[in-house]
Design an enzyme around this catalytic site. Sequence first.
Site, PDB file in Angstrom:
ATOM      1  N   ASP A 103     -33.457  13.608  28.860  1.00 12.68           N
ATOM      2  CA  ASP A 103     -34.199  14.687  28.200  1.00 12.68           C
ATOM      3  C   ASP A 103     -35.276  15.156  29.179  1.00 12.68           C
ATOM      4  O   ASP A 103     -36.187  14.389  29.515  1.00 12.68           O
ATOM      5  CB  ASP A 103     -34.821  14.189  26.893  1.00 12.68           C
ATOM      6  N   ARG A 124     -53.624  14.472  24.793  1.00 16.95           N
ATOM      7  CA  ARG A 124     -52.813  14.837  25.961  1.00 16.95           C
ATOM      8  C   ARG A 124     -53.381  16.101  26.584  1.00 16.95           C
ATOM      9  O   ARG A 124     -53.613  17.102  25.894  1.00 16.95           O
ATOM     10  CB  ARG A 124     -51.364  15.079  25.564  1.00 16.95           C
ATOM     11  N   PHE A 157     -39.156  10.187  22.595  1.00 22.72           N
ATOM     12  CA  PHE A 157     -39.563  11.216  21.638  1.00 22.72           C
ATOM     13  C   PHE A 157     -38.777  11.047  20.333  1.00 22.72           C
ATOM     14  O   PHE A 157     -37.588  10.742  20.349  1.00 22.72           O
ATOM     15  CB  PHE A 157     -39.306  12.601  22.253  1.00 22.72           C
ATOM     16  N   TYR A 174     -39.688  25.864  26.004  1.00 23.58           N
ATOM     17  CA  TYR A 174     -40.951  26.438  25.508  1.00 23.58           C
ATOM     18  C   TYR A 174     -42.196  25.747  26.069  1.00 23.58           C
ATOM     19  O   TYR A 174     -43.302  26.123  25.715  1.00 23.58           O
ATOM     20  CB  TYR A 174     -40.997  26.493  23.976  1.00 23.58           C
ATOM     21  N   LYS A 175     -41.985  24.743  26.918  1.00 24.91           N
ATOM     22  CA  LYS A 175     -43.139  24.078  27.533  1.00 24.91           C
ATOM     23  C   LYS A 175     -43.402  24.735  28.891  1.00 24.91           C
ATOM     24  O   LYS A 175     -43.893  25.861  28.958  1.00 24.91           O
ATOM     25  CB  LYS A 175     -42.857  22.589  27.652  1.00 24.91           C
TER      26      LYS A 175
END
Lengths: 431, 431
Positions: free
Chosen positions: A212, A391, A143, A237-238
């Site tokens: 991560d 995605r 990322f 937040y996912k």
Amino acid sequence: MTMTAMLPAASVGAVRELADIQALDAADPLSRFRERFVISEPNVVYLDGNSLGRLPVASRERLGRVVDDEWGTELVRGWSRWLDEPTRVGDLLARDVLGAEPGEVLVGDSTTVNLFKLTHAAASLARQQDPERRVLVTTADNFPTDRYVLEGVAGQLGMELRLVDAGKLDAALGPDTALLSVSHVEYASGGRHDLAGITALARSHGTRVLWDLSHSAGAVPVELTASGAELAVGCTYKYLNAGPGAPAYLYVSRGLQPLLRSPIWGWFSQADQFEMKAGYAPAPGIGRFAAGTPPILGLPLVEAGAQLIGEAGIAALAAKSVALTELIIELADAWLTPLDFHVVTPREASRRGAHVSLAHPQARQICRALIESADVIPDFRAAADGSGTIRLGPAPLYTRYADVWEAMVRLRNLVTAGDHVGFSEATGRVS
Amino acid sequence: MTMTAMLPAASVGAVRELADIQALDAADPLSRFRERFVISEPNVVYLDGNSLGRLPVASRERLGRVVDDEWGTELVRGWSRWLDEPTRVGDLLARDVLGAEPGEVLVGDSTTVNLFKLTHAAASLARQQDPERRVLVTTADNFPTDRYVLEGVAGQLGMELRLVDAGKLDAALGPDTALLSVSHVEYASGGRHDLAGITALARSHGTRVLWDLSHSAGAVPVELTASGAELAVGCTYKYLNAGPGAPAYLYVSRGLQPLLRSPIWGWFSQADQFEMKAGYAPAPGIGRFAAGTPPILGLPLVEAGAQLIGEAGIAALAAKSVALTELIIELADAWLTPLDFHVVTPREASRRGAHVSLAHPQARQICRALIESADVIPDFRAAADGSGTIRLGPAPLYTRYADVWEAMVRLRNLVTAGDHVGFSEATGRVS
């Protein structure tokens, strides 16, 4: 949405039928969790739990109490309870989500700031223990913020950044490597790395790993202690559903904590915070990785999100993630391959996370059209060659099998009809 | 609270009477703002606005909308509006609170993290421009986190930290100083430094100043542009009333921005965030000082707080702050001096902020007793000699003159009656 009623026509390979899918939902032990979330627009199929999770009903109520009863009424007296929140909520994450021990997880700051703290600390320690270790390693597809943090720290510490293919980690590690930084689940491909295996591989080269967990925690098993992991960060937040820009977390194994120093020395990481002494001394435990005043209104939302995960159980969530992503892959193979899609994500369940990436030359336009004209919300990630992937991230707590079916029907019909032509712009999406 | 009805007996010097105080409230042009805040316990006199501001009514409503309508309904589509929030709210702070220009203020992260970013960036620049500049200077009485950050950065950059008396800055600055870090209003004494004067003094020594505005912004004038200030940070949970642990802000003058590099390279500070390119390049403007995903649920509360300040006007707020603190000093001189108190805060209005510090040998016990038995909420700060001060911070937006009078009556009666004896412990308070 007239497309909703349409059924797919021709397809490649046999697929299950809608009745099979409805049977999966009827038998789903997690189906009762959907009502624990606010679903404002029932016609929208939300498949972006890998980017921003839905709003839990309990979080709205909890936030109201924190605002009214704690901030509004207790005012500054609230600090007698708030001071422990970053570690108390961290302990909950450790137990129910991360497979870690109490006192090893701290909630606060952003994922990027936490990556910075642990990258700087671990790279400094490695160099101190062996001045020859001057290389920070990460995967070329990691990322962006992970790569940027490493690039910045490498410059500050006079080190070098080595970007490698994920499959060539063994060759990239050696007596010169100070730290390996890897995402457990890769944001772009949805591929999952072997926590224990890579940790052991790196250790055999005398190198620590910073994981991560942003795209894995809450949807796939993350057994930090059992894997021998020493360093990790992640967002909430996912799949943890703690809201946009919610506080992130960091993990440092207990044994490593005394050896590391955060580069950001703040009053919340000071050993004796309220003595206000002249010199800084880091707190003895995980608190040494804190910095400034913690985000008190955000922490209860992390707690509420973690509680839902704990109640459902990671094993059940992971099993449903496998089944949901299997369904996407099955339908993509049958319906979308003839439409120039291909499945980027690994087909072996243990090698993928909870989202599936579908490459297509017009992925950007298709994603835009899905959102604006088909009420399906996936997201889009650009590839280096200018194309990209869509995605699809079905969150096991609130996504039904029928939602996946419906989204794939709409996607197939949209591309078959050419409805994406003319949608030229995707807005930026935040992973 | 039987004490409420009691009036003071003997006193030193003439003081105004309660009727005079009530007249001040009746004539107060800001009195209408009190009803804009949630006041849950009317009998509690809250004088800790310098530590944690009260809850604005609008903030509760605003937060509910952000949670329900944005996160809950728009879901990931909310990013099309959220991406600009840190700079949009920053521009509001710049205009209505900080006397700065659009594009010079960014909201996000904690004060400590922002101090770290700007200290590291400015010290690195100074050394790059002149390798002889190896000393970071701050006041010995500066807030702990400011000192700790400087100590940490000094170590990382091979520099030295010089702690000096606030009155001896001129002698401490010279050809070896890379950066001066000063709090505009000092947390312990309540003394206010001269923004323009110290900025000019430091400049005459070739040294930049990093200002911490946490204890001043929102209660006293802060004219960054007019003062020639180049670097500043501050919190929003005190006089800006944005809630416990609310996002902080940073300010970098436009001219200096291109010369500085944040030490934390993140995807939100990348020039082209969603291209996800291999290499990092900082955004051209104030956005280069961002790091990770911004705290979306916290930003509207900063906005709501700034809007209240803007509506009231800094000039009116500052005038009322002077009058409120004058009243505290007048009553302290008359009633508390005989009880072994003394006023630490400067008596000249231009040399103090919006809180008053009262030293007393038993300050810790008195503060505890005030909170627990007299429904007055100040806070306590320990001094190096083991004694300490009670800080009284009347926030001009919601504190009435009669509140100050009432608190001083209760304080005087409590100490006269010896009711603080036996209160041995103050819990930690967060500034």
